[in-house]
Scaffold this motif. Structure first.
Motif, PDB file in Angstrom:
ATOM      1  N   LYS A 123       0.738  -1.004   0.111  1.00 17.15           N
ATOM      2  CA  LYS A 123      -0.026  -0.036   0.151  1.00 17.15           C
ATOM      3  C   LYS A 123       1.040   1.112   0.135  1.00 17.15           C
ATOM      4  O   LYS A 123       0.373   2.008  -0.606  1.00 17.15           O
ATOM      5  CB  LYS A 123      -0.883  -0.031   1.345  1.00 17.15           C
ATOM      6  CG  LYS A 123      -1.908   1.246   1.178  1.00 17.15           C
ATOM      7  CD  LYS A 123      -2.732   1.600   2.372  1.00 17.15           C
ATOM      8  CE  LYS A 123      -3.553   2.496   2.222  1.00 17.15           C
ATOM      9  NZ  LYS A 123      -4.076   3.181   3.451  1.00 17.15           N
ATOM     10  N   ARG A 124       2.119   1.129   0.736  1.00 18.37           N
ATOM     11  CA  ARG A 124       2.722   2.413   0.406  1.00 18.37           C
ATOM     12  C   ARG A 124       3.350   2.819  -0.692  1.00 18.37           C
ATOM     13  O   ARG A 124       3.303   3.894  -1.095  1.00 18.37           O
ATOM     14  CB  ARG A 124       4.234   2.075   1.376  1.00 18.37           C
ATOM     15  CG  ARG A 124       3.803   2.240   2.980  1.00 18.37           C
ATOM     16  CD  ARG A 124       4.825   1.831   4.005  1.00 18.37           C
ATOM     17  NE  ARG A 124       5.577   0.638   3.809  1.00 18.37           N
ATOM     18  CZ  ARG A 124       6.517   0.045   4.549  1.00 18.37           C
ATOM     19  NH1 ARG A 124       7.297   1.070   5.415  1.00 18.37           N
ATOM     20  NH2 ARG A 124       6.768  -1.049   4.476  1.00 18.37           N
ATOM     21  N   VAL A 125       3.616   1.654  -1.482  1.00 18.37           N
ATOM     22  CA  VAL A 125       4.072   1.989  -2.997  1.00 18.37           C
ATOM     23  C   VAL A 125       2.806   2.464  -3.817  1.00 18.37           C
ATOM     24  O   VAL A 125       3.244   3.566  -4.571  1.00 18.37           O
ATOM     25  CB  VAL A 125       4.252   0.583  -3.621  1.00 18.37           C
ATOM     26  CG1 VAL A 125       4.818   0.648  -5.038  1.00 18.37           C
ATOM     27  CG2 VAL A 125       5.476  -0.019  -2.861  1.00 18.37           C
ATOM     28  N   LEU A 126       1.642   1.969  -3.421  1.00 18.84           N
ATOM     29  CA  LEU A 126       0.513   2.535  -4.115  1.00 18.84           C
ATOM     30  C   LEU A 126       0.283   3.977  -3.981  1.00 18.84           C
ATOM     31  O   LEU A 126      -0.074   4.880  -4.686  1.00 18.84           O
ATOM     32  CB  LEU A 126      -0.855   1.695  -3.743  1.00 18.84           C
ATOM     33  CG  LEU A 126      -2.288   2.056  -4.089  1.00 18.84           C
ATOM     34  CD1 LEU A 126      -2.500   2.017  -5.362  1.00 18.84           C
ATOM     35  CD2 LEU A 126      -3.278   1.549  -3.131  1.00 18.84           C
ATOM     36  N   THR A 127       0.347   4.317  -2.564  1.00 18.83           N
ATOM     37  CA  THR A 127       0.103   5.682  -2.243  1.00 18.83           C
ATOM     38  C   THR A 127       1.083   6.590  -2.852  1.00 18.83           C
ATOM     39  O   THR A 127       0.693   7.769  -3.234  1.00 18.83           O
ATOM     40  CB  THR A 127       0.377   5.821  -0.365  1.00 18.83           C
ATOM     41  OG1 THR A 127      -0.598   4.832  -0.142  1.00 18.83           O
ATOM     42  CG2 THR A 127       0.025   7.399  -0.125  1.00 18.83           C
ATOM     43  N   ASP A 128       2.212   6.194  -2.895  1.00 22.18           N
ATOM     44  CA  ASP A 128       3.458   7.020  -3.478  1.00 22.18           C
ATOM     45  C   ASP A 128       3.053   7.184  -4.914  1.00 22.18           C
ATOM     46  O   ASP A 128       3.286   8.246  -5.442  1.00 22.18           O
ATOM     47  CB  ASP A 128       5.016   6.346  -3.232  1.00 22.18           C
ATOM     48  CG  ASP A 128       5.378   6.358  -1.971  1.00 22.18           C
ATOM     49  OD1 ASP A 128       4.848   7.439  -1.083  1.00 22.18           O
ATOM     50  OD2 ASP A 128       6.181   5.485  -1.473  1.00 22.18           O
ATOM     51  N   ILE A 129       2.854   6.197  -5.446  1.00 23.15           N
ATOM     52  CA  ILE A 129       2.338   6.130  -7.004  1.00 23.15           C
ATOM     53  C   ILE A 129       1.277   7.151  -7.404  1.00 23.15           C
ATOM     54  O   ILE A 129       1.523   8.090  -8.056  1.00 23.15           O
ATOM     55  CB  ILE A 129       2.071   4.929  -7.502  1.00 23.15           C
ATOM     56  CG1 ILE A 129       3.126   4.093  -7.772  1.00 23.15           C
ATOM     57  CG2 ILE A 129       1.273   5.040  -9.127  1.00 23.15           C
ATOM     58  CD1 ILE A 129       2.544   2.452  -8.024  1.00 23.15           C
ATOM     59  N   LEU A 130       0.265   7.401  -6.555  1.00 18.78           N
ATOM     60  CA  LEU A 130      -0.919   8.298  -6.720  1.00 18.78           C
ATOM     61  C   LEU A 130      -0.374   9.616  -6.499  1.00 18.78           C
ATOM     62  O   LEU A 130      -0.750  10.622  -7.030  1.00 18.78           O
ATOM     63  CB  LEU A 130      -2.019   7.803  -5.897  1.00 18.78           C
ATOM     64  CG  LEU A 130      -2.483   6.606  -6.195  1.00 18.78           C
ATOM     65  CD1 LEU A 130      -3.623   5.965  -5.270  1.00 18.78           C
ATOM     66  CD2 LEU A 130      -3.322   6.762  -7.553  1.00 18.78           C
ATOM     67  N   ARG A 131       0.486   9.839  -5.477  1.00 22.32           N
ATOM     68  CA  ARG A 131       0.621  11.054  -4.858  1.00 22.32           C
ATOM     69  C   ARG A 131       1.967  11.785  -5.902  1.00 22.32           C
ATOM     70  O   ARG A 131       1.765  13.029  -6.097  1.00 22.32           O
ATOM     71  CB  ARG A 131       1.389  10.973  -3.545  1.00 22.32           C
ATOM     72  CG  ARG A 131       0.389  10.928  -2.395  1.00 22.32           C
ATOM     73  CD  ARG A 131       1.055  11.164  -0.967  1.00 22.32           C
ATOM     74  NE  ARG A 131       0.006  11.171  -0.036  1.00 22.32           N
ATOM     75  CZ  ARG A 131      -0.213  10.745   1.146  1.00 22.32           C
ATOM     76  NH1 ARG A 131       1.219  10.071   1.509  1.00 22.32           N
ATOM     77  NH2 ARG A 131      -1.159  10.861   2.099  1.00 22.32           N
TER      78      ARG A 131
END
Length: 256
Positions: free
Chosen positions: A110-118
């Motif tokens: 999820k941390r990777v997902l959040t970074d991608i979206l930000r």
């Protein structure tokens, strides 16, 4: 598997899954959840829900027309960005709300997902974009909780920037509705005296109080149902026909 996917069509899936996300459980829930897993074909055990809300910053004909264009383009752009790393299923919940069901192999993904979206961000002048990211949930049967998390996050956007990502892990979500007997009594008293200005003031106070403690999206809907129930009780006590004093939309919302 091929026959299963043919019978369990996308339109049928979307229609039922939208209700499921809103917390309306189908009759034979365990069978529906198994069908969902088969249809999606996801292999990871963890899920998170991302919700994109699109709003006009200016109520102009051009801005409203651009929303339709943006929805189509954004749906493809965000999905293709996420699919570089994850398995994703996309749905249009309404003309301005897109839902992305993301399959994770590990909670830390999820941390990777959040970074991608930000990092993805776009520049817009007349459109406001907010992405709410739900908490990681284990198994598909808990995805509705992640959807509620994501919607709670969207309701608590703070920044004035046109594009903002709000992670539900960054807020302390409450599941306890703040609606006291005294507040209900106030509303009933104001109804009896036709003091609608004071009723509106109490409503705003109740909703703001629950927003301050980050009441979950699901429980905020329950709060609205409780407020509507107060009105129904008043109507029943005074022999009023709810069909005459409430709109069809209000009646439909309460019934579902």
């Amino acid at each position: 598997m091929a026959s299963k996917k043919k019978d369990f069509t996308r339109s049928y899936f979307d229609l039922n899954f939208m209700e499921y996300l809103r917390g309306i459980r189908p009759g034979v829930c365990n069978i529906f959840e198994k069908d969902c897993s088969d249809f999606l074909g996801f292999s990871g055990e963890y899920y998170t829900c991302c919700v994109l809300e699109i709003k006009c910053r200016m109520e102009t004909p051009t801005a409203l027309e651009n929303i339709t264009i943006h929805v189509k383009d954004l749906k493809k752009a965000i999905r293709s960005t996420l699919e570089e790393r994850f398995s994703v299923y996309t749905m249009e919940l309404s003309s301005t709300i897109l839902v992305y069901i993301v399959n994770l192999y590990d909670k830390d993904d999820k941390r990777v997902l959040t970074d991608i979206l930000r990092l993805w961000g776009v520049n817009t002048t007349d459109i406001e974009l907010t992405i709410g990211i739900g908490r990681v949930r284990h198994h598909i049967n808990n995805i509705w909780k992640s959807y509620s998390d994501a919607m709670t996050a969207i309701g608590n956007r703070k920044s004035e920037t046109a594009y903002q990502v709000v992670d539900s892990d960054d807020i302390t979500i409450s599941y306890n509705i703040l609606y006291t007997f005294d507040q209900e009594k106030k509303i009933l008293n104001y109804l009896r005296t036709n003091d609608f200005k004071s009723i509106n003031k109490v409503f705003i106070e109740i909703i703001d109080e629950n927003k301050r403690v980050f009441l979950s999206h699901k429980h905020m809907n329950i709060l609205f149902m409780q407020l509507f129930s107060t009105a129904i009780r008043y109507a029943a006590e005074n022999g009023l026909d709810m069909k005459k004093v409430s709109t069809e939309t209000e009646q439909e919302l309460f019934n579902t």
